[in-house]
Design a protein around this motif. Structure first.
Motif, PDB file in Angstrom:
ATOM      1  N   LEU A 110       0.850  -1.191   0.000  1.00  0.00           N
ATOM      2  CA  LEU A 110       0.000   0.000   0.000  1.00  0.00           C
ATOM      3  C   LEU A 110       0.884   1.239   0.000  1.00  0.00           C
ATOM      4  O   LEU A 110       1.885   1.313   0.729  1.00  0.00           O
ATOM      5  CB  LEU A 110      -0.926   0.001   1.215  1.00  0.00           C
ATOM      6  N   ALA A 111       0.528   2.206  -0.816  1.00  0.00           N
ATOM      7  CA  ALA A 111       1.393   3.373  -0.996  1.00  0.00           C
ATOM      8  C   ALA A 111       1.654   4.120   0.301  1.00  0.00           C
ATOM      9  O   ALA A 111       2.745   4.645   0.513  1.00  0.00           O
ATOM     10  CB  ALA A 111       0.774   4.316  -2.033  1.00  0.00           C
ATOM     11  N   VAL A 112       0.671   4.148   1.186  1.00  0.00           N
ATOM     12  CA  VAL A 112       0.866   4.868   2.442  1.00  0.00           C
ATOM     13  C   VAL A 112       1.950   4.206   3.274  1.00  0.00           C
ATOM     14  O   VAL A 112       2.701   4.881   4.005  1.00  0.00           O
ATOM     15  CB  VAL A 112      -0.458   4.969   3.233  1.00  0.00           C
ATOM     16  N   THR A 113       2.080   2.888   3.166  1.00  0.00           N
ATOM     17  CA  THR A 113       3.138   2.170   3.871  1.00  0.00           C
ATOM     18  C   THR A 113       4.480   2.379   3.192  1.00  0.00           C
ATOM     19  O   THR A 113       5.491   2.698   3.836  1.00  0.00           O
ATOM     20  CB  THR A 113       2.819   0.662   3.918  1.00  0.00           C
ATOM     21  N   MET A 114       4.512   2.220   1.856  1.00  0.00           N
ATOM     22  CA  MET A 114       5.749   2.382   1.111  1.00  0.00           C
ATOM     23  C   MET A 114       6.282   3.806   1.219  1.00  0.00           C
ATOM     24  O   MET A 114       7.484   4.029   1.356  1.00  0.00           O
ATOM     25  CB  MET A 114       5.513   2.016  -0.359  1.00  0.00           C
TER      26      MET A 114
ATOM     27  N   SER B  24       4.675   3.985  -5.054  1.00  0.00           N
ATOM     28  CA  SER B  24       4.626   4.565  -3.707  1.00  0.00           C
ATOM     29  C   SER B  24       4.036   5.969  -3.707  1.00  0.00           C
ATOM     30  O   SER B  24       3.744   6.524  -2.642  1.00  0.00           O
ATOM     31  CB  SER B  24       6.035   4.606  -3.102  1.00  0.00           C
ATOM     32  N   LYS B  25       3.837   6.543  -4.873  1.00  0.00           N
ATOM     33  CA  LYS B  25       3.289   7.898  -4.961  1.00  0.00           C
ATOM     34  C   LYS B  25       1.772   7.884  -4.809  1.00  0.00           C
ATOM     35  O   LYS B  25       1.093   6.994  -5.314  1.00  0.00           O
ATOM     36  CB  LYS B  25       3.686   8.551  -6.289  1.00  0.00           C
ATOM     37  N   ILE B  26       1.252   8.874  -4.093  1.00  0.00           N
ATOM     38  CA  ILE B  26      -0.172   8.962  -3.765  1.00  0.00           C
ATOM     39  C   ILE B  26      -0.805  10.133  -4.512  1.00  0.00           C
ATOM     40  O   ILE B  26      -0.296  11.256  -4.446  1.00  0.00           O
ATOM     41  CB  ILE B  26      -0.365   9.132  -2.247  1.00  0.00           C
TER      42      ILE B  26
ATOM     43  N   ALA C  55      -6.098  18.985   0.921  1.00  0.00           N
ATOM     44  CA  ALA C  55      -5.444  17.794   0.379  1.00  0.00           C
ATOM     45  C   ALA C  55      -6.229  17.299  -0.831  1.00  0.00           C
ATOM     46  O   ALA C  55      -7.078  16.416  -0.733  1.00  0.00           O
ATOM     47  CB  ALA C  55      -5.340  16.707   1.440  1.00  0.00           C
ATOM     48  N   GLY C  56      -5.960  17.905  -1.964  1.00  0.00           N
ATOM     49  CA  GLY C  56      -6.665  17.554  -3.192  1.00  0.00           C
ATOM     50  C   GLY C  56      -5.958  16.471  -3.969  1.00  0.00           C
ATOM     51  O   GLY C  56      -5.088  15.764  -3.448  1.00  0.00           O
ATOM     52  N   SER C  57      -6.316  16.345  -5.235  1.00  0.00           N
ATOM     53  CA  SER C  57      -5.796  15.251  -6.047  1.00  0.00           C
ATOM     54  C   SER C  57      -4.699  15.735  -6.987  1.00  0.00           C
ATOM     55  O   SER C  57      -4.503  16.928  -7.199  1.00  0.00           O
ATOM     56  CB  SER C  57      -6.924  14.624  -6.864  1.00  0.00           C
ATOM     57  N   CYS C  58      -4.018  14.756  -7.569  1.00  0.00           N
ATOM     58  CA  CYS C  58      -2.957  15.032  -8.525  1.00  0.00           C
ATOM     59  C   CYS C  58      -3.552  15.491  -9.860  1.00  0.00           C
ATOM     60  O   CYS C  58      -4.757  15.399 -10.082  1.00  0.00           O
ATOM     61  CB  CYS C  58      -2.099  13.780  -8.729  1.00  0.00           C
ATOM     62  N   GLU C  59      -2.689  15.934 -10.744  1.00  0.00           N
ATOM     63  CA  GLU C  59      -3.158  16.459 -12.022  1.00  0.00           C
ATOM     64  C   GLU C  59      -3.726  15.364 -12.920  1.00  0.00           C
ATOM     65  O   GLU C  59      -4.706  15.579 -13.624  1.00  0.00           O
ATOM     66  CB  GLU C  59      -2.006  17.170 -12.746  1.00  0.00           C
TER      67      GLU C  59
ATOM     68  N   TYR D 130      -1.553   7.194 -11.865  1.00  0.00           N
ATOM     69  CA  TYR D 130      -1.241   6.715 -10.515  1.00  0.00           C
ATOM     70  C   TYR D 130      -1.916   5.370 -10.253  1.00  0.00           C
ATOM     71  O   TYR D 130      -3.016   5.112 -10.742  1.00  0.00           O
ATOM     72  CB  TYR D 130      -1.729   7.709  -9.462  1.00  0.00           C
ATOM     73  N   ILE D 131      -1.263   4.534  -9.460  1.00  0.00           N
ATOM     74  CA  ILE D 131      -1.874   3.295  -8.979  1.00  0.00           C
ATOM     75  C   ILE D 131      -2.687   3.595  -7.722  1.00  0.00           C
ATOM     76  O   ILE D 131      -3.825   3.162  -7.580  1.00  0.00           O
ATOM     77  CB  ILE D 131      -0.807   2.226  -8.681  1.00  0.00           C
TER      78      ILE D 131
END
Length: 383
Positions: free
Chosen positions: A228-232, A304-306, A332-336, A341-342
């Protein structure tokens, strides 16, 4: 011919036999789908029961929050599409819902076993036991209402027919939160015994559904929780052996693998105990891990990127929330580009990742037996 060569030839022959079996059986004409699970397949239960999802969730496909912990559709949505169904309505949602082709009992944070937690500290009342009880009530009340409706066909179209329940497909995707809870208690209890108990509780609920007439089961194992990305993202300077070549935490994935192995063995046992049932075990762990291992090759950024949320310099603000960083309030919005992203929010996947996984599991490539979901009502013979 040596022994290894003989085994390889035997495997090729049996694979050809399996493939021929799949191609020779007709597609299943499922009239409905009933889903059980956690936030990986929750299409609106928790949003209806407690607080609605916040923007930017849903932005990619629905263009507004739609009860899903993602920017768009989940794997269960792509399953429904593959089977020709509309998107599944959450059982507990009372606004704008239709259950003519089934219902979704999945709820965020749900577990197989009961947990001593409330919604306000990360728990949920909707354990798998409660979800199957809700299904039982839905089935009983639907049958009563359907019979009372008489010739009122417009009402009847809102609910499955009584004869649809044994012909429906029952999809299950749950266990990740049980493993997360077990990880949090490493050293305080025997994780092997805990995992065995989790799997036994799962088997009990499958048996209960079988008693209610369920016959076709499509069962996902749990994904690589250590990836999970939050862990990585929050694993810094790990000691040797703590993470694998992808940056996933080994001991967490090992616990998920143990659960999956015991789950698969339990499915095999259930096949002998429930002779009229067809149970397909789907290796979601391998599908997700394949995506994570080949992220850049498949057009995704580092796994690992969120996409949604703020996780920098020790500050964690979850997707759709506001927080104070260095004295300044930020959203805390979203990426472009979520499609690259996974991970959507550190725990859940983006629509693009969910689509990628669905495209690879629905044809049976990760299934035991190796049969597409459209043919999963047929139990293939064993070699």
């Amino acid at each position: 011919m040596d022994v290894i060569g003989g085994i390889f030839v035997f495997w090729l022959v049996m694979s050809a036999v399996k493939s021929e079996e799949v191609n020779s059986v007709p597609s299943c004409d499922f009239p409905a789908i009933f889903n059980f699970g956690d936030s990986n397949s929750d299409t609106g239960c928790m949003a209806a029961a407690f607080f609605p999802m916040a923007s930017p969730c849903g932005e990619t496909f629905f263009h507004e929050p739609a009860g899903r912990a993602s920017d768009g559709r989940l794997i269960i949505d792509f399953i429904a599409k593959q089977l020709g169904f509309p998107l599944l309505s959450a059982y507990i949602d009372s606004i704008g819902t239709s259950y003519g082709h089934g219902a979704n009992f999945a709820a965020g944070s749900s577990t197989i076993r009961r947990q001593n937690r409330t919604f306000f500290d990360g728990g949920t009342p909707f354990t798998l036991e409660i979800q199957t009880a809700q299904f039982n009530q839905f089935k009983a009340r639907t049958a009563k209402f359907f019979n009372q409706a008489g010739d009122n066909h417009s009402c009847r179209r809102q609910f499955p027919r009584p004869e649809d329940f044994p012909k429906a497909i029952y999809t299950m995707d749950i266990g990740q939160n049980d493993i997360a809870a077990a990880i949090n208690r490493v050293g305080k209890e025997d994780s092997h015994d805990v995992i065995s108990d989790i799997v036994q509780h799962f088997a009990t609920q499958v048996q209960n559904l079988y008693k209610e007439g369920a016959r076709t089961f499509w069962i996902h194992n749990t994904g690589p929780i250590g990836c999970l990305a939050v862990t990585m993202h929050n694993t810094h300077n790990p000691v040797a052996g703590y993470v694998d070549q992808n940056g996933c935490v080994n001991y967490q994935n090992d616990m998920a693998k143990e659960f999956n192995e015991k789950l698969k063995n339990t499915v095999v046992t259930l096949r002998s105990q429930l002779p009229a049932a067809s149970l397909t075990y789907v290796d979601l762990f391998s599908a997700k891990y394949q995506l994570i291992s080949n992220a850049k090759k498949e057009g995704f950024v580092d796994p690992s990127k969120i996409c949604c949320g703020y996780h920098e310099d020790g500050n964690d603000i979850w997707c759709g929330n506001k927080g104070i960083v260095n004295g300044t309030e930020i959203f805390a919005g979203s990426c472009e580009d979520p499609s690259s992203y996974i991970s959507w929010d550190g725990v859940h996947y983006t629509e693009a990742a969910n689509r990628w996984i669905a495209d690879r599991i629905l044809n049976g490539s990760f299934s035991d037996p190796p049969i597409a979901i459209t043919h999963s009502c047929h139990e293939l013979g064993s070699p």
